[in-house]
Write a protein that holds these residues in place. Structure first.
Motif, PDB file in Angstrom:
ATOM      1  N   ARG A  55       0.951  -1.252  -0.091  1.00 33.35           N
ATOM      2  CA  ARG A  55       0.100   0.075  -0.083  1.00 33.35           C
ATOM      3  C   ARG A  55       0.743   1.326   0.048  1.00 33.35           C
ATOM      4  NH1 ARG A  55      -3.055   2.273   4.448  1.00 33.35           N
ATOM      5  NH2 ARG A  55      -4.656   3.621   3.350  1.00 33.35           N
ATOM      6  N   ALA A  56       1.171   1.752  -1.392  1.00 30.96           N
ATOM      7  CA  ALA A  56       1.923   2.935  -1.325  1.00 30.96           C
ATOM      8  C   ALA A  56       1.596   4.227  -0.717  1.00 30.96           C
ATOM      9  CB  ALA A  56       2.224   3.113  -2.957  1.00 30.96           C
ATOM     10  N   SER A  57       2.480   5.173  -0.217  1.00 32.02           N
ATOM     11  CA  SER A  57       1.891   6.399   0.284  1.00 32.02           C
ATOM     12  C   SER A  57       1.418   7.289  -0.714  1.00 32.02           C
ATOM     13  CB  SER A  57       3.158   6.996   1.045  1.00 32.02           C
ATOM     14  OG  SER A  57       4.175   7.489  -0.160  1.00 32.02           O
ATOM     15  N   SER A  58       0.643   8.297  -0.042  1.00 31.84           N
ATOM     16  CA  SER A  58       0.090   9.210  -0.854  1.00 31.84           C
ATOM     17  C   SER A  58       1.203   9.962  -1.881  1.00 31.84           C
ATOM     18  CB  SER A  58      -0.537  10.168  -0.483  1.00 31.84           C
ATOM     19  OG  SER A  58      -0.152  10.717   0.646  1.00 31.84           O
ATOM     20  N   ASN A  59       2.418  10.031  -1.385  1.00 32.82           N
ATOM     21  CA  ASN A  59       3.692  10.496  -1.883  1.00 32.82           C
ATOM     22  C   ASN A  59       3.933   9.965  -3.163  1.00 32.82           C
ATOM     23  OD1 ASN A  59       5.567  12.541  -2.084  1.00 32.82           O
ATOM     24  ND2 ASN A  59       7.003  11.095  -1.132  1.00 32.82           N
ATOM     25  N   ALA A  60       3.774   8.599  -3.016  1.00 25.70           N
ATOM     26  CA  ALA A  60       3.957   7.746  -4.310  1.00 25.70           C
ATOM     27  C   ALA A  60       3.102   8.079  -5.406  1.00 25.70           C
ATOM     28  CB  ALA A  60       3.937   6.457  -3.924  1.00 25.70           C
ATOM     29  N   TYR A  61       1.998   8.330  -5.278  1.00 22.45           N
ATOM     30  CA  TYR A  61       0.984   8.860  -6.241  1.00 22.45           C
ATOM     31  C   TYR A  61       1.370  10.159  -6.667  1.00 22.45           C
ATOM     32  CZ  TYR A  61      -1.766   4.593  -5.063  1.00 22.45           C
ATOM     33  OH  TYR A  61      -2.198   3.276  -4.957  1.00 22.45           O
ATOM     34  N   ALA A  62       1.766  10.945  -5.769  1.00 21.98           N
ATOM     35  CA  ALA A  62       2.222  12.440  -6.134  1.00 21.98           C
ATOM     36  C   ALA A  62       3.353  12.478  -7.118  1.00 21.98           C
ATOM     37  CB  ALA A  62       2.378  13.207  -4.853  1.00 21.98           C
ATOM     38  N   GLN A  63       4.237  11.538  -6.801  1.00 21.43           N
ATOM     39  CA  GLN A  63       5.329  11.268  -7.843  1.00 21.43           C
ATOM     40  C   GLN A  63       5.010  10.935  -9.023  1.00 21.43           C
ATOM     41  OE1 GLN A  63       8.752   9.748  -5.831  1.00 21.43           O
ATOM     42  NE2 GLN A  63       7.981  10.336  -3.771  1.00 21.43           N
ATOM     43  N   ILE A  64       4.085   9.628  -9.154  1.00 17.61           N
ATOM     44  CA  ILE A  64       4.037   9.061 -10.200  1.00 17.61           C
ATOM     45  C   ILE A  64       2.846   9.709 -11.198  1.00 17.61           C
ATOM     46  CG2 ILE A  64       3.622   6.896 -11.397  1.00 17.61           C
ATOM     47  CD1 ILE A  64       5.376   5.791  -9.018  1.00 17.61           C
ATOM     48  N   PHE A  65       1.585   9.959 -10.339  1.00 18.03           N
ATOM     49  CA  PHE A  65       0.459  10.557 -10.898  1.00 18.03           C
ATOM     50  C   PHE A  65       0.108  11.771 -10.234  1.00 18.03           C
ATOM     51  CE2 PHE A  65      -0.225   5.875 -11.669  1.00 18.03           C
ATOM     52  CZ  PHE A  65      -0.123   5.709 -12.854  1.00 18.03           C
ATOM     53  N   PRO A  66       0.741  12.798 -10.620  1.00 12.73           N
ATOM     54  CA  PRO A  66       0.555  14.071  -9.843  1.00 12.73           C
ATOM     55  C   PRO A  66      -0.605  14.815 -10.255  1.00 12.73           C
ATOM     56  CG  PRO A  66       2.305  14.328 -11.378  1.00 12.73           C
ATOM     57  CD  PRO A  66       2.264  12.990 -11.389  1.00 12.73           C
ATOM     58  N   ARG A  67      -0.831  14.811 -11.751  1.00 13.26           N
ATOM     59  CA  ARG A  67      -2.243  15.421 -12.052  1.00 13.26           C
ATOM     60  C   ARG A  67      -3.513  14.570 -11.881  1.00 13.26           C
ATOM     61  NH1 ARG A  67      -0.551  18.852 -17.449  1.00 13.26           N
ATOM     62  NH2 ARG A  67       1.522  19.191 -16.795  1.00 13.26           N
ATOM     63  N   ALA A  68      -3.320  13.090 -11.790  1.00 11.43           N
ATOM     64  CA  ALA A  68      -4.555  12.495 -11.459  1.00 11.43           C
ATOM     65  C   ALA A  68      -4.868  12.542  -9.916  1.00 11.43           C
ATOM     66  CB  ALA A  68      -4.073  10.933 -11.719  1.00 11.43           C
ATOM     67  N   LEU A  69      -3.522  12.673  -8.890  1.00 11.31           N
ATOM     68  CA  LEU A  69      -3.911  12.722  -7.611  1.00 11.31           C
ATOM     69  C   LEU A  69      -4.605  14.217  -7.432  1.00 11.31           C
ATOM     70  CD1 LEU A  69      -3.478  11.368  -4.821  1.00 11.31           C
ATOM     71  CD2 LEU A  69      -1.344  12.555  -4.768  1.00 11.31           C
ATOM     72  N   GLU A  70      -4.165  15.156  -7.973  1.00  8.66           N
ATOM     73  CA  GLU A  70      -4.528  16.398  -7.793  1.00  8.66           C
ATOM     74  C   GLU A  70      -5.906  16.399  -8.218  1.00  8.66           C
ATOM     75  OE1 GLU A  70      -3.811  20.938  -9.251  1.00  8.66           O
ATOM     76  OE2 GLU A  70      -2.799  19.475 -10.284  1.00  8.66           O
ATOM     77  N   ALA A  71      -6.477  15.661  -9.369  1.00  7.88           N
ATOM     78  CA  ALA A  71      -7.856  15.744  -9.726  1.00  7.88           C
ATOM     79  C   ALA A  71      -8.690  15.060  -8.729  1.00  7.88           C
ATOM     80  CB  ALA A  71      -7.869  14.931 -11.140  1.00  7.88           C
ATOM     81  N   VAL A  72      -8.162  14.056  -7.801  1.00  9.95           N
ATOM     82  CA  VAL A  72      -9.153  13.625  -6.932  1.00  9.95           C
ATOM     83  C   VAL A  72      -9.050  14.235  -5.580  1.00  9.95           C
ATOM     84  CG1 VAL A  72      -9.612  11.348  -8.078  1.00  9.95           C
ATOM     85  CG2 VAL A  72      -7.756  11.747  -6.408  1.00  9.95           C
ATOM     86  N   GLY A  73      -8.470  15.513  -5.642  1.00  8.57           N
ATOM     87  CA  GLY A  73      -8.338  16.102  -4.305  1.00  8.57           C
ATOM     88  C   GLY A  73      -7.294  15.699  -3.561  1.00  8.57           C
ATOM     89  N   TYR A  74      -6.143  15.083  -3.919  1.00 12.09           N
ATOM     90  CA  TYR A  74      -5.265  14.347  -3.307  1.00 12.09           C
ATOM     91  C   TYR A  74      -5.651  13.257  -2.398  1.00 12.09           C
ATOM     92  CZ  TYR A  74      -2.720  18.101  -4.991  1.00 12.09           C
ATOM     93  OH  TYR A  74      -2.080  19.035  -6.095  1.00 12.09           O
ATOM     94  N   ASP A  75      -6.718  12.600  -2.784  1.00 17.26           N
ATOM     95  CA  ASP A  75      -7.041  11.456  -1.940  1.00 17.26           C
ATOM     96  C   ASP A  75      -6.811  10.205  -2.944  1.00 17.26           C
ATOM     97  OD1 ASP A  75      -8.310   9.358  -0.616  1.00 17.26           O
ATOM     98  OD2 ASP A  75     -10.559  10.089  -0.828  1.00 17.26           O
ATOM     99  N   ALA A  76      -5.653   9.383  -2.509  1.00 16.34           N
ATOM    100  CA  ALA A  76      -5.382   8.296  -3.306  1.00 16.34           C
ATOM    101  C   ALA A  76      -6.424   7.083  -3.367  1.00 16.34           C
ATOM    102  CB  ALA A  76      -4.029   7.898  -2.791  1.00 16.34           C
ATOM    103  N   SER A  77      -7.002   7.102  -2.354  1.00 18.73           N
ATOM    104  CA  SER A  77      -8.219   6.140  -2.209  1.00 18.73           C
ATOM    105  C   SER A  77      -9.100   6.178  -3.464  1.00 18.73           C
ATOM    106  CB  SER A  77      -8.834   6.239  -0.896  1.00 18.73           C
ATOM    107  OG  SER A  77      -9.559   7.241  -0.707  1.00 18.73           O
ATOM    108  N   GLN A  78      -9.101   7.269  -4.005  1.00 23.53           N
ATOM    109  CA  GLN A  78     -10.240   7.636  -5.121  1.00 23.53           C
ATOM    110  C   GLN A  78      -9.862   7.237  -6.500  1.00 23.53           C
ATOM    111  OE1 GLN A  78     -12.363  11.430  -4.972  1.00 23.53           O
ATOM    112  NE2 GLN A  78     -12.093  11.518  -3.105  1.00 23.53           N
ATOM    113  N   LEU A  79      -8.510   6.897  -6.522  1.00 23.94           N
ATOM    114  CA  LEU A  79      -7.735   6.326  -7.807  1.00 23.94           C
ATOM    115  C   LEU A  79      -8.003   5.032  -8.076  1.00 23.94           C
ATOM    116  CD1 LEU A  79      -4.471   8.276  -7.412  1.00 23.94           C
ATOM    117  CD2 LEU A  79      -6.287   8.971  -8.968  1.00 23.94           C
ATOM    118  N   SER A  80      -7.896   4.510  -9.255  1.00 20.07           N
ATOM    119  CA  SER A  80      -8.110   2.855  -9.620  1.00 20.07           C
ATOM    120  C   SER A  80      -7.447   2.047  -9.517  1.00 20.07           C
ATOM    121  CB  SER A  80      -8.388   3.413 -11.214  1.00 20.07           C
ATOM    122  OG  SER A  80      -7.178   3.394 -11.982  1.00 20.07           O
ATOM    123  N   LEU A  81      -7.604   0.853  -9.497  1.00 22.76           N
ATOM    124  CA  LEU A  81      -6.762  -0.088  -9.276  1.00 22.76           C
ATOM    125  C   LEU A  81      -5.560  -0.245 -10.366  1.00 22.76           C
ATOM    126  CD1 LEU A  81      -6.224  -3.203  -8.131  1.00 22.76           C
ATOM    127  CD2 LEU A  81      -7.646  -4.055 -10.120  1.00 22.76           C
TER     128      LEU A  81
END
Length: 190
Positions: free
Chosen positions: A56-82
């Motif tokens: 279970r990667a940190s939200s920092n991981a999502y910010a590094q790899i998918f910065p725009r997608a994470l921003e689009a979901v209000g920085y809530d990584a649980s809203q991103l897809s599988l």
């Protein structure tokens, strides 16, 4: 002139034959000395909390790899897809495992090829995901007087180093060579 060319060829052909297995070993050593800790530190920033942080990667991981997608979901990584989870988790594991495989010389060619792909994706993410392309100097330029641009200059050296390992394998003192001798009963050419 013929004697000079013959002397040159004799001398350097002998050096090339004698030390050819050292080139990949030196490439692995340089990788370990310059990039191993860089990639492992980057991977550590991606680990989630607790014992199962590697799943279970940190939200920092999502910010590094998918910065725009994470921003689009209000920085809530649980809203991103599988898909996002799989890419981030695989990227985190790759940053730990591929450098380790290169350093010990196990599946060196495949690990180096994987790292080349990783560096390409990392560079594209830095340029387009994080907006580095909009900043002068981030991309850089080849054949200019400045050898220190972050993407084109620096990462060209990384890819060249890894390309040596893709082409030549792990070389002397690699697990690839040891396993080849043990399993196949013969030495590999590199």
């Amino acid at each position: 002139m013929d004697r000079l060319i013959t002397l040159h060829s004799t001398l350097f052909d002998g050096i090339e034959r004698s030390f050819s297995a050292l080139i990949p070993l030196l490439a692995r050593l340089i990788f370990a000395a310059t990039l191993l800790v860089y990639f492992w530190n980057s991977a550590l920033t991606k680990l989630g909390d607790g014992v199962f942080g590697f799943l279970r990667a940190s939200s920092n991981a999502y910010a590094q790899i998918f910065p725009r997608a994470l921003e689009a979901v209000g920085y809530d990584a649980s809203q991103l897809s599988l898909f996002h989870w799989a890419v981030v988790t695989a990227g985190m594991w790759a940053e730990f495992l591929l450098p380790l495989l290169i350093v010990v010389g196990l599946f060196t060619r495949l690990a180096s090829l994987g790292m080349i792909g990783f560096v390409v994706v990392q560079s594209l993410t830095d340029l387009y995901g994080h907006g580095g392309i909009a900043h002068d100097g981030t991309l850089g330029a080849w054949f200019d007087r400045a050898p220190d641009s972050l993407i084109l200059d620096q990462r060209a050296f990384w890819v060249f180093l890894l390309a040596i390992l893709v082409i030549r394998g792990g070389g002397a003192l690699s697990l690839d060579r040891i396993l080849s001798r043990q399993i196949l009963g013969h030495a590999t050419p590199t």
